[in-house]
Design an enzyme around this catalytic site. Structure first.
Site, PDB file in Angstrom:
ATOM      1  N   GLU A  55      82.324  81.342  53.621  1.00 15.99           N
ATOM      2  CA  GLU A  55      82.474  82.500  54.509  1.00 15.99           C
ATOM      3  C   GLU A  55      83.543  82.152  55.533  1.00 15.99           C
ATOM      4  O   GLU A  55      83.637  80.995  55.973  1.00 15.99           O
ATOM      5  CB  GLU A  55      81.141  82.800  55.207  1.00 15.99           C
ATOM      6  CG  GLU A  55      81.287  83.909  56.250  1.00 15.99           C
ATOM      7  CD  GLU A  55      79.958  84.505  56.710  1.00 15.99           C
ATOM      8  OE1 GLU A  55      78.913  83.859  56.515  1.00 15.99           O
ATOM      9  OE2 GLU A  55      79.987  85.617  57.258  1.00 15.99           O
ATOM     10  N   CYS A 251      77.538  87.434  56.415  1.00 16.34           N
ATOM     11  CA  CYS A 251      77.594  88.677  57.204  1.00 16.34           C
ATOM     12  C   CYS A 251      78.968  89.318  57.190  1.00 16.34           C
ATOM     13  O   CYS A 251      79.102  90.508  57.462  1.00 16.34           O
ATOM     14  CB  CYS A 251      77.201  88.398  58.650  1.00 16.34           C
ATOM     15  SG  CYS A 251      75.494  87.904  58.838  1.00 16.34           S
ATOM     16  N   ASN A 382      74.781  91.623  51.299  1.00 19.87           N
ATOM     17  CA  ASN A 382      74.500  90.245  51.724  1.00 19.87           C
ATOM     18  C   ASN A 382      73.023  90.077  52.055  1.00 19.87           C
ATOM     19  O   ASN A 382      72.198  89.962  51.172  1.00 19.87           O
ATOM     20  CB  ASN A 382      75.402  89.864  52.908  1.00 19.87           C
ATOM     21  CG  ASN A 382      75.071  88.493  53.459  1.00 19.87           C
ATOM     22  OD1 ASN A 382      74.844  87.574  52.681  1.00 19.87           O
ATOM     23  ND2 ASN A 382      75.009  88.347  54.753  1.00 19.87           N
ATOM     24  N   GLU A 383      72.686  90.134  53.321  1.00 22.69           N
ATOM     25  CA  GLU A 383      71.283  89.893  53.709  1.00 22.69           C
ATOM     26  C   GLU A 383      70.589  91.214  53.978  1.00 22.69           C
ATOM     27  O   GLU A 383      69.923  91.361  54.985  1.00 22.69           O
ATOM     28  CB  GLU A 383      71.266  89.044  54.983  1.00 22.69           C
ATOM     29  CG  GLU A 383      71.016  87.596  54.729  1.00 22.69           C
ATOM     30  CD  GLU A 383      71.097  86.745  55.992  1.00 22.69           C
ATOM     31  OE1 GLU A 383      71.325  87.258  57.100  1.00 22.69           O
ATOM     32  OE2 GLU A 383      70.918  85.532  55.846  1.00 22.69           O
TER      33      GLU A 383
HETATM   34  O1  AHR Z   1      75.708  81.333  57.219  1.00 23.97           O
HETATM   35  C1  AHR Z   1      75.825  82.017  58.419  1.00 23.97           C
HETATM   36  C2  AHR Z   1      75.188  83.397  58.359  1.00 23.97           C
HETATM   37  O2  AHR Z   1      73.816  83.275  58.186  1.00 23.97           O
HETATM   38  C3  AHR Z   1      75.621  84.243  57.210  1.00 23.97           C
HETATM   39  O3  AHR Z   1      76.784  84.929  57.488  1.00 23.97           O
HETATM   40  C4  AHR Z   1      74.488  85.191  57.051  1.00 23.97           C
HETATM   41  O4  AHR Z   1      74.366  85.668  55.739  1.00 23.97           O
HETATM   42  C5  AHR Z   1      73.309  84.402  57.524  1.00 23.97           C
HETATM   43  O5  AHR Z   1      72.536  85.134  58.401  1.00 23.97           O
END
Ligand code: AHR
Length: 661
Positions: A55, A251, A382-383
């Site tokens: 990321e 994120c 993603n989440e």
């Molecule tokens: O790894 C850091 C963050 O943690 C990522 O962007 C997210 O997916 C998670 O909450």
């Protein structure tokens, strides 16, 4: 002899006697029996078990893996488009700097710098500070480039000087600008190694020129590619032998708002046409503000696919599904506008795999890669969590399945590894087209060994698990005080024995995040840390490396008769070589003798192998730029192994034994 002397002597005697007794006791301490069931081979190990998660957080892309040296070379940063740049002092020379947007280089990068020298003096100009400084190495060459357009009749000679403080350590010169935008370049060789140099663009005689997309890229890149990646960081990745690479996050996929979500189409093609956006980590943490954090996308989806190919890793893109980060705005795309999100996914598959005759396949071919990148899996969101996710996942998955039935789909189970949202996700997703469910665990180190049996009873017939983000948090989730210490790494190692043992249900796993710049991070812990010149793997990195590189193809059962429940283990067999690979994690402060039985071993003769030990008796110990290998695997050859043998597991250690048969 005085009373005092006498009493000291008897104490010494007592201590000596006690020591002898204790040494005797430990030397006869009963070895813990560990049985590896060679005669009871289990399921196949997932061929994609260990991978990496990338990321653009902690300056992992621009100023990190993407080694661009110029910050804000496009003058698009907001709210101040001159961020990263500084005018030369007034007493030196005179001139003006203005940011304009009429007749720009292109609409994706509308702003540019009008650079006007009025009184050349010692040179009027502008310094760039780079990303936490500009890292340069003695003798290394850097390609400086800029788009320029002459404004004045008087010709401009642009002098480019690399500076260590105020001392020049490299230079170049550009001239001959015309009335049309055109790219100019020169090579700058550095005469010194400097971690935080700066670059000066200056003119000495009155003239005016428009400048945009100022860039300084090293010629020493991975594979010597122009616009290539930082070699030491790629090497660290390569050494992990990752089987997949998750990208672009995290994120960042979601954005704080939908307008700043990650859109892969704006990250390909000519770098000067890629549309920069603010990085969502720019303002995420008040305690680690990064107002100068933007995404140039110099490392875009093409470079990502190319990197996967270089690493021998499967690409695993995670795509936005019409939802901005639910920790931020939680903005939702209306259901009747979901088509563009679904279409972006379909087009990405075509960009990766389509024939050069197809619309998107042609763009890949034009970028120099006519062969397909063999994309076979995609993550949807993603989440994400909650009913709005399910509502959006369903049509997204349907669109992909219909057009590309062989593409595997990954769905999100939210940010937490348990709880209401997590249970809801699993329940709903089971009835949808989904191949893998993405579980995340950011938790206290104690959570990891406590959850080593998490997957023992997962349904083998349902969707498989993608442990898509995990890392032990030494203080608390997202605490800036979290450390990549040995305790965190050891607890992850214990947990990972459970992943390997259950790799017929846990198909993929990746530590997160991957990179952190020592001066520019927002999140800690991270697998790999770097500054502008150096980098190192954390103890967590070496745990990942041992698990990823020392793994067979068939799971073997391991029984450990350990009453203390502080020993963890797993084993596999490599079907090609016959090697047995046993991993043992000792979470005790004392060494533990183990008696290892290879049940069902055909040969009774002495066997040889290798042992890799990662250990430290200090749970707080860490690696660093100055001591990058303080905690790193020590490899030794071992002999005299057989159906039964004993080993001594070091205190707080991960031991990997590769036994040849
Ligand atoms: O790894 C850091 C963050 O943690 C990522 O962007 C997210 O997916 C998670 O909450």
């Amino acid at each position: 002899m005085s009373h005092f002397t006498h009493s000291v002597s008897s104490s010494v005697l007592f201590v000596m006697l006690w020591s002898v007794l204790m040494i005797g006791a430990s030397s006869v301490a009963r070895a813990v029996s560990v049985t590896v069931g060679l005669d009871k081979p289990g399921a196949a190990v997932s061929p994609t078990l260990h991978g990496v998660f990338f990321e653009d957080i902690n300056f992992g892309a621009d100023g990190g893996l993407y080694p661009q040296r110029i910050k804000n070379g496009s003058f698009e940063f907001t709210p101040d488009p001159t961020m990263g740049w500084q005018k030369t002092p007034e007493n030196r020379a005179g001139g003006t700097l203005s940011i304009l947007d009429d007749q720009p280089l292109n609409q994706n990068n509308p702003h540019y710098l009008r650079f006007t020298v009025l009184d050349g003096g010692d040179g009027f100009g502008i310094y760039n500070e780079g990303f936490h400084g500009i890292g340069v190495k003695q003798g290394a060459k850097y390609t400086f480039s800029v788009y320029a357009r002459a404004v004045s009749r008087q010709p401009m000679t642009l002098q480019i000087t690399l500076l260590d403080g105020d001392k020049p350590i490299g230079s170049g010169e550009l001239s001959g600008f015309t009335g049309d935008w055109k790219q100019y370049s020169c090579v700058i060789e550095s005469s010194a190694t400097v971690e935080k140099a700066r670059l000066l663009l200056a003119g000495k005689s009155p003239a005016s020129v428009d400048l945009d997309m100022v860039s300084m890229l090293p010629q020493d890149t991975w594979g010597n590619r122009p616009n290539g990646l930082r070699p030491d960081l790629v090497q660290l990745l390569k050494d992990l032998k990752p089987k997949f690479m998750r990208f672009p996050g995290g994120c960042i996929v979601e954005g704080r708002f939908l307008s700043t979500r990650y859109q892969w189409k704006t990250t390909i093609g000519d770098v000067s046409q890629r549309k920069m956006i603010v990085n969502r980590w720019n303002t995420e943490f008040e305690h680690r503000p990064a107002p100068d954090y933007f995404q140039s996308f110099g490392l875009g989806f093409f470079e990502y696919f190319q990197l996967c190919e270089d690493l021998g890793a499967k690409p695993l893109p995670i795509l936005n599904c019409g939802m901005a980060c639910q920790f931020n705005s939680g903005e939702l795309a209306p259901m009747d506008q979901m088509d563009q999100y679904n279409q972006d996914a379909l087009d990405l598959v075509e960009f990766a795999n389509g024939s050069p005759d197809s619309t998107w396949g042609r763009k890949r071919a034009e970028m120099g890669h006519p062969a397909p990148f063999n994309l076979d899996r995609i993550g949807v969101g993603n989440e994400q969590w909650g009913p709005q996710y399910m509502e959006r996942y369903a049509p997204f998955a349907k669109a992909i399945r219909q057009r590309y039935p062989d593409i595997k789909l990954i769905a999100a189970a939210g940010p937490s590894p348990e709880g209401k949202d997590f249970d809801f996700a699993w329940k709903q997703l089971r009835n949808m087209p989904v191949d893998f469910i993405d579980e995340h665990y950011y938790a206290d180190p104690s959570w990891f060994p406590a959850n080593v049996h998490r997957y023992d009873n997962y349904d083998r017939n349902g969707p498989k698990v993608f442990a898509g983000e995990f890392a032990a948090q030494s203080i608390a989730v997202a605490s800036p005080k979290n450390r990549n210490n040995w305790q965190s790494a050891l607890s992850e190692a214990a947990f990972m024995t459970g992943l390997e043992r259950n790799s017929n249900v846990v198909a993929m796993a990746s530590y997160a995040p991957l990179f952190g710049h020592v001066d520019g991070w927002q999140w800690t812990p991270n697998l790999i840390w770097f500054d502008n010149l150096r980098s190192y793997g954390t103890p967590n990195y070496y745990v990942q490396k041992l698990f990823s590189t020392q793994i067979g193809t068939t799971i073997l059962p391991v029984q450990i008769a350990d009453d203390a429940k502080k020993l963890f283990g797993c084993a596999t067999r490599d079907d090609q070589s016959g090697d047995v690979i046993l991993k043992l994690v000792n979470m005790q402060s004392a060494a533990v003798p183990v008696e290892i039985s290879l049940a069902g071993l055909a040969s009774t003769g002495a066997l040889s192998g290798e042992e890799f030990v990662l250990s430290s008796d200090d749970l707080k110990a860490e690696n660093s730029l100055d001591q990058p290998m303080k905690i790193a695997p020590v490899e030794t050859a071992v002999n005299g192994l057989g159906p039964q043998f004993t080993r001594n597991l070091a205190p707080y250690s991960l031991t990997v034994m590769r036994i040849h048969r």
